[in-house]
Scaffold this active site. Structure first.
Site, mmCIF file in Angstrom:
data_model
loop_
_atom_site.group_PDB
_atom_site.id
_atom_site.type_symbol
_atom_site.label_atom_id
_atom_site.label_comp_id
_atom_site.label_asym_id
_atom_site.label_seq_id
_atom_site.Cartn_x
_atom_site.Cartn_y
_atom_site.Cartn_z
ATOM 1 N N TYR A 5 -3.229 -6.901 3.457
ATOM 2 C CA TYR A 5 -2.209 -6.938 2.394
ATOM 3 C C TYR A 5 -0.927 -7.586 2.940
ATOM 4 O O TYR A 5 -0.346 -8.478 2.303
ATOM 5 C CB TYR A 5 -1.926 -5.530 1.858
ATOM 6 C CG TYR A 5 -0.825 -5.544 0.808
ATOM 7 C CD1 TYR A 5 -1.057 -6.082 -0.455
ATOM 8 C CD2 TYR A 5 0.454 -5.058 1.097
ATOM 9 C CE1 TYR A 5 -0.038 -6.136 -1.412
ATOM 10 C CE2 TYR A 5 1.479 -5.102 0.145
ATOM 11 C CZ TYR A 5 1.227 -5.646 -1.106
ATOM 12 O OH TYR A 5 2.238 -5.708 -2.037
ATOM 13 N N LYS A 41 1.125 -11.103 1.804
ATOM 14 C CA LYS A 41 2.542 -11.179 1.418
ATOM 15 C C LYS A 41 3.323 -12.064 2.401
ATOM 16 O O LYS A 41 4.297 -12.696 2.008
ATOM 17 C CB LYS A 41 3.142 -9.771 1.296
ATOM 18 C CG LYS A 41 2.595 -9.013 0.072
ATOM 19 C CD LYS A 41 2.945 -9.726 -1.247
ATOM 20 C CE LYS A 41 2.465 -8.992 -2.475
ATOM 21 N NZ LYS A 41 2.866 -9.650 -3.731
HETATM 22 P P1 NDP Z 1 0.747 -2.634 -10.780
HETATM 23 O O1 NDP Z 1 -0.613 -2.285 -10.292
HETATM 24 O O2 NDP Z 1 1.465 -1.656 -11.614
HETATM 25 O O3 NDP Z 1 0.703 -4.032 -11.536
HETATM 26 C C1 NDP Z 1 -0.070 -5.109 -11.055
HETATM 27 C C2 NDP Z 1 -0.219 -6.140 -12.152
HETATM 28 O O4 NDP Z 1 -0.980 -7.255 -11.641
HETATM 29 C C3 NDP Z 1 -0.970 -5.609 -13.357
HETATM 30 O O5 NDP Z 1 -0.332 -6.058 -14.520
HETATM 31 C C4 NDP Z 1 -2.355 -6.245 -13.231
HETATM 32 O O6 NDP Z 1 -2.873 -6.482 -14.539
HETATM 33 C C5 NDP Z 1 -1.992 -7.569 -12.556
HETATM 34 N N1 NDP Z 1 -3.147 -8.159 -11.892
HETATM 35 C C6 NDP Z 1 -3.829 -7.682 -10.822
HETATM 36 N N2 NDP Z 1 -4.851 -8.491 -10.523
HETATM 37 C C7 NDP Z 1 -4.809 -9.515 -11.430
HETATM 38 C C8 NDP Z 1 -5.615 -10.653 -11.665
HETATM 39 N N3 NDP Z 1 -6.679 -10.921 -10.892
HETATM 40 N N4 NDP Z 1 -5.292 -11.483 -12.673
HETATM 41 C C9 NDP Z 1 -4.230 -11.216 -13.460
HETATM 42 N N5 NDP Z 1 -3.416 -10.163 -13.294
HETATM 43 C C10 NDP Z 1 -3.720 -9.312 -12.298
HETATM 44 O O7 NDP Z 1 1.591 -2.959 -9.457
HETATM 45 P P2 NDP Z 1 3.086 -3.475 -9.213
HETATM 46 O O8 NDP Z 1 3.812 -3.661 -10.464
HETATM 47 O O9 NDP Z 1 3.650 -2.598 -8.196
HETATM 48 O O10 NDP Z 1 2.779 -4.872 -8.523
HETATM 49 C C11 NDP Z 1 3.321 -6.093 -8.945
HETATM 50 C C12 NDP Z 1 3.594 -6.959 -7.742
HETATM 51 O O11 NDP Z 1 4.584 -6.324 -6.935
HETATM 52 C C13 NDP Z 1 2.395 -7.201 -6.833
HETATM 53 O O12 NDP Z 1 2.405 -8.544 -6.423
HETATM 54 C C14 NDP Z 1 2.671 -6.273 -5.654
HETATM 55 O O13 NDP Z 1 2.061 -6.729 -4.493
HETATM 56 C C15 NDP Z 1 4.171 -6.341 -5.591
HETATM 57 N N6 NDP Z 1 4.854 -5.265 -4.879
HETATM 58 C C16 NDP Z 1 4.676 -3.957 -5.257
HETATM 59 C C17 NDP Z 1 5.350 -2.956 -4.591
HETATM 60 C C18 NDP Z 1 5.160 -1.504 -4.895
HETATM 61 O O14 NDP Z 1 5.522 -0.648 -4.060
HETATM 62 N N7 NDP Z 1 4.629 -1.144 -6.059
HETATM 63 C C19 NDP Z 1 6.291 -3.280 -3.519
HETATM 64 C C20 NDP Z 1 6.378 -4.672 -3.198
HETATM 65 C C21 NDP Z 1 5.700 -5.608 -3.888
HETATM 66 P P3 NDP Z 1 -4.384 -6.331 -15.004
HETATM 67 O O15 NDP Z 1 -5.010 -5.239 -14.180
HETATM 68 O O16 NDP Z 1 -4.262 -6.010 -16.465
HETATM 69 O O17 NDP Z 1 -4.978 -7.674 -14.762
HETATM 70 C C1 8X3 Z 2 4.107 -2.912 -1.545
HETATM 71 C C2 8X3 Z 2 4.981 -2.118 -0.669
HETATM 72 O O1 8X3 Z 2 5.178 -1.089 1.633
HETATM 73 O O2 8X3 Z 2 3.258 -0.475 0.287
HETATM 74 O O3 8X3 Z 2 4.185 -4.268 -1.220
HETATM 75 O O4 8X3 Z 2 3.382 -2.627 1.275
HETATM 76 S S1 8X3 Z 2 4.145 -1.567 0.694
#
Ligand code: NDP
Ligand code: 8X3
Length: 257
Positions: free
Chosen positions: A156, A160
């Site tokens: 992961y 990133k």
């Molecule tokens: P969620 O799981 O709540 O949302 C993820 C979103 O990505 C969903 O809408 C999902 O939609 C979509 N998704 C996943 N796979 C696909 C695919 N193959 N095609 C299209 N859409 C896809 O997580 P977050 O909101 O937390 O994550 C959003 C971003 O933020 C990610 O890139 C994550 O790595 C990043 N992030 C998150 C952090 C955290 O702590 N939560 C911290 C740092 C970064 P669906 O399943 O309907 O396709």
């Molecule tokens: C999501 C945050 O710290 O779990 O990118 O990797 S962490």
């Protein structure tokens, strides 16, 4: 810069940060293209945005891992939706928290295909139009995991770090255009992220956010909106957003219950 009537494409709009971005951009008067795989959720969100803000929202049921589907989705946009002003590359996920030598190949592939290749496919389909029109802002959602590696985060974190490299490379490649390339890199945000990571194990997911006030998706969406709404000569290269109780990828202060 006003976002009124601008066209904003958000991947991963069905949940968490992407959903919050959709709401914030709608609130600011933008028209939004909501992309993700879960159609029903996108439909509900589009209806909600219409009734709350009068937003014009277009749904794009899309798996970003499927490059042909991404190209088809972009090619088939009606003329009035084609001129995307802001691309939020947010779709992403984590699978598992295993030691690398014990990890699952299918988890690695899903993360690499979604977080890296999916972001590339969508960018490749959208950015040429922005270049042609001489206008556009690309905002990638990276992570603190793109700056630091934490134990068992291996693949992961690698995806990133790749997003960070792609953001920097893209900014260089677009230097002679008016386009802007930004990254918003959060720490701990309470979303479906951990439920997805632990494949529905909600107890394990809940533990990630236990005894700490994590970020809410809106906190991140506000940073995204900030990037998009700067005057055209201002390019916010990178924003790292932590909860107050986080100091690095692996250092989180949890209150004793
Ligand atoms: P969620 O799981 O709540 O949302 C993820 C979103 O990505 C969903 O809408 C999902 O939609 C979509 N998704 C996943 N796979 C696909 C695919 N193959 N095609 C299209 N859409 C896809 O997580 P977050 O909101 O937390 O994550 C959003 C971003 O933020 C990610 O890139 C994550 O790595 C990043 N992030 C998150 C952090 C955290 O702590 N939560 C911290 C740092 C970064 P669906 O399943 O309907 O396709
Ligand atoms: C999501 C945050 O710290 O779990 O990118 O990797 S962490």
């Amino acid at each position: 810069m006003t976002l009124k009537n601008s066209i904003v494409l958000i991947t991963g709009a069905s949940s968490g940060i992407g959903r919050s971005c959709a709401v914030k951009f709608a609130e600011a008067g933008a028209r939004v293209i909501l992309a993700a795989r879960r159609k029903n959720i996108l439909e509900d969100l589009a209806r909600e945005l219409k009734s709350r803000y009068g937003t014009e929202a277009l749904i794009s049921v899309l798996d970003v891992r499927d490059h042909a589907a991404v190209e088809r989705a972009v090619d088939s946009l009606a003329p009035e939706w084609r001129a995307v002003d802001v691309l939020v590359n947010n779709a992403g996920l984590s699978r598992g928290l295993d030691k690398l030598h014990e990890g699952k190949r299918e988890d690695w592939e899903e993360m690499i295909d979604t977080n890296v290749k999916g972001l590339l496919y969508v960018s490749r389909a959208i950015i040429p139009g922005m270049v042609q029109r001489g206008k556009g802002t690309i905002i990638n959602i990276g992570s603190i995991a793109g700056h630091e590696v934490y134990p068992r985060g291996n693949v992961y974190c690698a995806t990133k770090h790749a997003v960070d490299a792609l953001t920097k490379g893209l900014r260089m490649d677009l230097i002679d255009t008016p386009l802007r390339v930004c990254t918003v890199d959060p720490g701990l945000v309470e979303t479906e992220f951990s439920i997805v990571r632990f494949r529905g194990d909600s107890e394990r997911a809940k533990a990630v956010y236990q005894n700490v006030k994590a970020l809410e998706p809106d906190d991140v969406a506000e940073a995204v909106l900030f990037c998009a709404s700067r005057p055209p000569h201002v390019q916010i290269a990178e924003i790292i957003v932590f909860p107050t109780a986080q100091a690095s990828a692996a250092m989180v202060h949890r209150k004793t219950p």
